[in-house]
Structure formats: structure tokens, C-alpha cells
Write a protein that holds these residues in place. Structure first.
Motif, PDB file in Angstrom:
ATOM      1  N   GLN A 169      42.733  32.489  39.492  1.00 53.24           N
ATOM      2  CA  GLN A 169      41.781  31.392  39.250  1.00 53.24           C
ATOM      3  C   GLN A 169      40.891  31.701  38.052  1.00 53.24           C
ATOM      4  O   GLN A 169      40.564  30.801  37.262  1.00 53.24           O
ATOM      5  CB  GLN A 169      40.927  31.173  40.495  1.00 53.24           C
ATOM      6  CG  GLN A 169      41.680  30.634  41.695  1.00 53.24           C
ATOM      7  CD  GLN A 169      40.768  30.457  42.898  1.00 53.24           C
ATOM      8  OE1 GLN A 169      39.720  29.806  42.822  1.00 53.24           O
ATOM      9  NE2 GLN A 169      41.140  31.063  44.019  1.00 53.24           N
ATOM     10  N   LEU A 170      40.501  32.962  37.906  1.00 51.33           N
ATOM     11  CA  LEU A 170      39.683  33.357  36.759  1.00 51.33           C
ATOM     12  C   LEU A 170      40.447  33.171  35.458  1.00 51.33           C
ATOM     13  O   LEU A 170      39.887  32.733  34.448  1.00 51.33           O
ATOM     14  CB  LEU A 170      39.229  34.809  36.909  1.00 51.33           C
ATOM     15  CG  LEU A 170      38.281  35.099  38.068  1.00 51.33           C
ATOM     16  CD1 LEU A 170      38.084  36.602  38.244  1.00 51.33           C
ATOM     17  CD2 LEU A 170      36.930  34.421  37.846  1.00 51.33           C
ATOM     18  N   ASP A 182      35.533  40.628  36.456  1.00 50.27           N
ATOM     19  CA  ASP A 182      35.270  41.944  35.891  1.00 50.27           C
ATOM     20  C   ASP A 182      35.664  41.948  34.418  1.00 50.27           C
ATOM     21  O   ASP A 182      36.294  41.018  33.923  1.00 50.27           O
ATOM     22  CB  ASP A 182      36.116  43.009  36.608  1.00 50.27           C
ATOM     23  CG  ASP A 182      35.807  43.087  38.095  1.00 50.27           C
ATOM     24  OD1 ASP A 182      34.735  42.604  38.501  1.00 50.27           O
ATOM     25  OD2 ASP A 182      36.647  43.622  38.838  1.00 50.27           O
ATOM     26  N   TYR A 183      35.318  43.057  33.732  1.00 46.82           N
ATOM     27  CA  TYR A 183      35.801  43.206  32.361  1.00 46.82           C
ATOM     28  C   TYR A 183      37.321  43.386  32.402  1.00 46.82           C
ATOM     29  O   TYR A 183      37.858  44.058  33.270  1.00 46.82           O
ATOM     30  CB  TYR A 183      35.128  44.390  31.666  1.00 46.82           C
ATOM     31  CG  TYR A 183      35.465  45.751  32.228  1.00 46.82           C
ATOM     32  CD1 TYR A 183      36.588  46.455  31.781  1.00 46.82           C
ATOM     33  CD2 TYR A 183      34.668  46.351  33.195  1.00 46.82           C
ATOM     34  CE1 TYR A 183      36.905  47.709  32.295  1.00 46.82           C
ATOM     35  CE2 TYR A 183      34.974  47.599  33.719  1.00 46.82           C
ATOM     36  CZ  TYR A 183      36.090  48.275  33.250  1.00 46.82           C
ATOM     37  OH  TYR A 183      36.407  49.517  33.758  1.00 46.82           O
ATOM     38  N   GLY A 210      42.582  37.211  33.982  1.00 51.24           N
ATOM     39  CA  GLY A 210      41.473  37.167  34.928  1.00 51.24           C
ATOM     40  C   GLY A 210      41.472  38.479  35.689  1.00 51.24           C
ATOM     41  O   GLY A 210      42.534  38.967  36.082  1.00 51.24           O
ATOM     42  N   CYS A 211      40.302  39.054  35.876  1.00 52.94           N
ATOM     43  CA  CYS A 211      40.218  40.355  36.546  1.00 52.94           C
ATOM     44  C   CYS A 211      39.182  40.274  37.657  1.00 52.94           C
ATOM     45  O   CYS A 211      38.018  39.930  37.420  1.00 52.94           O
ATOM     46  CB  CYS A 211      39.840  41.445  35.547  1.00 52.94           C
ATOM     47  SG  CYS A 211      39.982  43.120  36.200  1.00 52.94           S
ATOM     48  N   ARG A 212      39.595  40.566  38.869  1.00 55.36           N
ATOM     49  CA  ARG A 212      38.739  40.489  40.052  1.00 55.36           C
ATOM     50  C   ARG A 212      38.856  41.793  40.824  1.00 55.36           C
ATOM     51  O   ARG A 212      39.954  42.162  41.261  1.00 55.36           O
ATOM     52  CB  ARG A 212      39.173  39.300  40.913  1.00 55.36           C
ATOM     53  CG  ARG A 212      38.440  39.135  42.236  1.00 55.36           C
ATOM     54  CD  ARG A 212      37.041  38.649  42.054  1.00 55.36           C
ATOM     55  NE  ARG A 212      36.457  38.246  43.341  1.00 55.36           N
ATOM     56  CZ  ARG A 212      35.152  38.147  43.566  1.00 55.36           C
ATOM     57  NH1 ARG A 212      34.283  38.392  42.590  1.00 55.36           N
ATOM     58  NH2 ARG A 212      34.710  37.785  44.746  1.00 55.36           N
ATOM     59  N   GLN A 258      44.194  42.473  38.044  1.00 55.58           N
ATOM     60  CA  GLN A 258      44.316  41.635  36.863  1.00 55.58           C
ATOM     61  C   GLN A 258      45.545  40.744  36.934  1.00 55.58           C
ATOM     62  O   GLN A 258      46.633  41.178  37.320  1.00 55.58           O
ATOM     63  CB  GLN A 258      44.393  42.506  35.606  1.00 55.58           C
ATOM     64  CG  GLN A 258      44.415  41.700  34.325  1.00 55.58           C
ATOM     65  CD  GLN A 258      43.879  42.475  33.139  1.00 55.58           C
ATOM     66  OE1 GLN A 258      42.844  43.128  33.219  1.00 55.58           O
ATOM     67  NE2 GLN A 258      44.581  42.401  32.018  1.00 55.58           N
ATOM     68  N   VAL A 259      45.350  39.482  36.526  1.00 51.99           N
ATOM     69  CA  VAL A 259      46.430  38.501  36.423  1.00 51.99           C
ATOM     70  C   VAL A 259      46.417  37.954  35.003  1.00 51.99           C
ATOM     71  O   VAL A 259      45.380  37.508  34.510  1.00 51.99           O
ATOM     72  CB  VAL A 259      46.252  37.367  37.455  1.00 51.99           C
ATOM     73  CG1 VAL A 259      47.204  36.211  37.158  1.00 51.99           C
ATOM     74  CG2 VAL A 259      46.483  37.889  38.865  1.00 51.99           C
ATOM     75  N   ASN A 260      47.569  37.972  34.348  1.00 51.35           N
ATOM     76  CA  ASN A 260      47.671  37.570  32.951  1.00 51.35           C
ATOM     77  C   ASN A 260      48.207  36.144  32.825  1.00 51.35           C
ATOM     78  O   ASN A 260      48.927  35.657  33.695  1.00 51.35           O
ATOM     79  CB  ASN A 260      48.578  38.526  32.192  1.00 51.35           C
ATOM     80  CG  ASN A 260      47.975  39.910  32.031  1.00 51.35           C
ATOM     81  OD1 ASN A 260      47.114  40.317  32.813  1.00 51.35           O
ATOM     82  ND2 ASN A 260      48.425  40.644  31.040  1.00 51.35           N
TER      83      ASN A 260
END
Length: 392
Positions: free
Chosen positions: A174-175, A214-215, A252-254, A258-260
Motif C-alpha cells: 500500500q505504501l 520506513d526509509y 514501500g517499506c513497513r 519492502q515491496v517494490n
């Protein structure tokens, strides 16, 4: 003191049990983990401290792992891990960037304490964070131990995510989606490339109304104009012209997962040939995704994709996918399976991949991708951004 654990204790215990089982299979008594993702996986540890020597030690005869790092980061180990205080060790600051003292010598003394003086010790020889000097210092301090390469021992275990991990990766997806939406809305003629990058970073961290991010473990690839044929280009402070191609990969990083996501955005009207290329890329991507199901191999999935491209006279040399999960700099990929010819890794539910079939041809490049988790019957997309060419 606050605790920032994102998984139940039982999950960490199951992970540790799996690692110890594989250690026993390989005859390893003690495992030294220098890679931050593996340290996080087994303990929960999360702080930007891995630029100094840092280790998680797993001993067959010790109930918990032992974290070893810089003294000022001990508090982060207390906050972000489940470890007992006795299993959180820290070396003095005099060891940091010292010409005479080695933090690896300090770690060796803890290995001896854990019964490792004559042990068979596994180390991550291929890791980003296991320096040659560190290996020399460890072997010098433990001359009677046998050192063996255990690179990717934990990595292959991490390849299959638990339901709790997949839940976090759905949030990471989602991010990625909201960051991509922000970019699509930002891109237009006259906008500076660096301002597009700034918008990405802002959205990656501010996230959604429900949760932040997150970063990322690597910067966005912002490949524009003539640089659109370069897969990993950096941005400039140039302004976008009236007509150009923007190839973008972001993430997106939670909670470090991480999901690219990558998309191509065209400023102005795309040429008919480029529009056709986008449709070919999407067709092949969809064929590859539909080929995903438990029991098939990475090579078989790549073969279906390759045949779809070949029907249009196009060949892609590089792999079309890699696994992601816990990510720390410098890269998001897990260095294990790849969706490419010859990789016989069998797909299992819970594996997460970024299918990245970007095409970088002589004069044009296009990147339309999909991150997914292998489900019981096929695949579950982790992002919802439409698989299409965006035109502004």
C-alpha cells in the motif's frame, strides 16, 4: 522501557528453531550473522548501526541468540529485540574505527564463552557486511575453530514468509501504491527531476492515513529521457521537457519489509511504436504472473514469460524476478531464488517476489512490474497500481 516488537515471541522461536535445524544438518555449532536482515529476522533488531561491526551469534547449546554491537546501540537492542539483557553485549567505543583494536576480537571472546573455541563456525562469506578484515581477525582470535561458509543459510529459510510477515508486506505494498500515485500526479513538463525524487521520499515515509513507512533500503531509480534505457540511473535537477519518458522504480517499506513497484510514465503523446511496446510488456508480464503457482519452478515461470516476448521478436537477457522481504541497505533483493532460466527453485505459498520484466532495448526502455506473494493456488498481487503505461 518501550518494546517495538512486531511479531509474537512464538514466531521468533519458530524462526530460531528452523535455523538451528539447518545448522545441525550442516554440522555447524555456532553461526555468526553479519547481515542486518538476518539479525532482524531472528531477533527483531532494528537500528541504523550496521556501519560499525555488528553480529548476532546463534549457538546450538544457547537458548537465545546473542546480539553484539556498539555500546551506544545497546539501548536499541533492548528496545527492538526480545532478548534477555544477558544476551545483549556491547563493545566500548574505543573499538570503533580503531587502528589497533578489533571489534571482531571482542566478538571472538563471546564465541569462546559460548563454547566455540574448538567449534565448527558458520559465517556469511558472501554478505554485504562481512569484511575481509573481520574474517581475518576472527580466525586469528579463534585458531582452533573451523570456519565454514554459511552464506544464505538464513536467507533460504527467510524465502518463505509467515502469514504475519505477509500481512506486513501487504501494508508495504500500500505504501508503494500511494508513492506511485504521488509521482504520477507530480510528473509534468517543467517539473525538476529532483522534485519528483523528493515527492517519492516524502510519500514513502508519510505513508497512508493509517500508517507510515520506513526509509527504503535503496533510492528510487528515476530514469528519464536518454537515461530511460539505464536500469539504475539517478535523478538530476533538470526540468522535464514537453515530451519524455520516465522509468521509475520505487518501494514501500513497513517495519523493514519492502515491496517494490515500477512504472513508465510518458510526458506528451507516446509514439505508436512505444505504445505497442508497452502493450507487449504488459502482455508478457501478465503471462508470467499467470504462470505462478505452487509446485512450479522459477525457470518454468520465466519460460512462459520468455515465450510470450519471443512471439514479438523480443528477448530479455536478465532475470525477470527476485524475492523481497526484510530490506536493509544496500539492496532489497534476498540473493536466493531468481525467476530466470535454469533456476529450479520450486515455488511455495508464502514466497514473495518482485516480477521485474523491465525491457531496456537499444533506444527505449520500459518498466511495468508486479510484486506478489505465492498463494495456495497462484499469486496474490501486493500492489494495486494498474499495470499500464501512464501518459501525462
Amino acid at each position: 522501557m518501550i518494546k517495538e516488537l512486531h511479531f509474537e515471541l512464538s514466531e521468533f522461536q519458530a524462526r530460531l528453531a528452523g535455523v538451528k535445524t539447518e545448522m545441525a544438518h550442516r554440522g555447524i555449532d555456532i553461526l555468526l550473522l553479519s547481515e542486518p536482515p538476518n539479525q532482524n529476522y531472528l531477533t527483531g533488531y532494528n537500528a541504523y548501526s550496521f556501519y560499525t561491526p555488528q553480529m548476532v551469534i546463534v549457538a546450538q547449546d544457547h537458548d537465545e541468540p546473542v546480539w553484539v554491537g556498539r555500546f551506544m546501540d545497546r539501548v536499541s537492542a533492548t528496545m527492538t529485540t526480545y532478548l534477555a539483557e544477558d544476551n545483549i553485549r556491547a563493545y566500548p567505543d574505543t573499538y570503533v574505527q580503531s587502528a589497533t583494536l578489533s571489534a571482531y576480537g571482542f566478538m571472538a571472546e563471546i564465541v569462546k564463552e559460548l563454547g566455540g573455541e574448538n567449534a565448527r563456525i558458520g559465517v556469511e562469506m558472501g554478505g554485504y557486511y562481512y569484511p575481509a578484515r573481520g574474517h581475518v581477525d576472527l580466525t586469528r582470535a579463534l585458531p582452533d575453530a573451523e570456519f565454514v561458509d554459511a552464506d544464505l543459510l538464513v536467507g533460504w529459510i527467510r524465502l518463505v514468509k509467515s502469514p504475519a510477515e505477509v500481512a506486513i508486506m501487504r501494508q508495504a505494498g500500500q505504501l508503494a501504491d500511494v508513492a506511485m500515485k504521488r509521482v504520477v500526479n507530480t510528473v509534468e513538463a517543467g517539473v525538476r527531476e529532483c522534485d519528483i525524487a523528493a515527492a517519492i521520499y516524502h510519500q514513502q515515509v508519510s505513508g497512508t492515513a493509517e500508517f507510515g513507512g520506513d526509509y527504503p533500503c535503496c533510492p528510487p531509480d528515476l530514469c528519464i529521457g536518454e537515461r530511460s534505457i539505464a536500469p539504475h540511473a539517478a535523478w538530476t535537477d533538470d526540468r522535464l521537457p514537453d515530451s519524455t519518458v520516465v522509468n521509475l522504480e520505487l518501494s514501500g517499506c513497513r517495519h523493514r519489509y519492502q515491496v517494490n513497484l515500477a512504472r513508465t510514465i510518458v510526458v506528451g503523446k507516446p509514439s505508436p511504436s512505444f505504445q505497442d511496446l508497452s502493450e507487449i510488456a504488459i502482455e508478457a508480464l501478465n503471462v508470467g504472473l499467470e504462470a505462478v503457482r505452487p509446485g512450479r519452478t522459477c525457470s518454468e515461470v520465466e519460460s512462459d514469460f520468455r515465450q510470450a516476448l519471443a512471439r514479438h521478436g523480443i528477448e530479455k537477457e536478465s532475470r525477470i524476478g527476485y524475492p523481497t522481504g526484510i530490506g536493509f541497505p544496500p539492496a532489497s533483493g534476498e540473493r536466493t531464488a531468481s525467476i530466470r532460466k535454469g533456476d529450479e527453485t520450486v515455488l511455495r505459498p508464502g514466497m514473495v517476489f518482485h516480477m521485474m520484466p523491465g525491457l531496456w532495448l537499444d533506444k527505449v526502455g520500459i518498466t511495468i512490474t508486479q510484486s506478489f506473494v505465492v498463494s495456495d493456488t497462484g499469486y496474490e498481487p501486493l500492489t494495486t497500481t494498474p499495470r499500464k503505461l501512464f501518459v501525462k
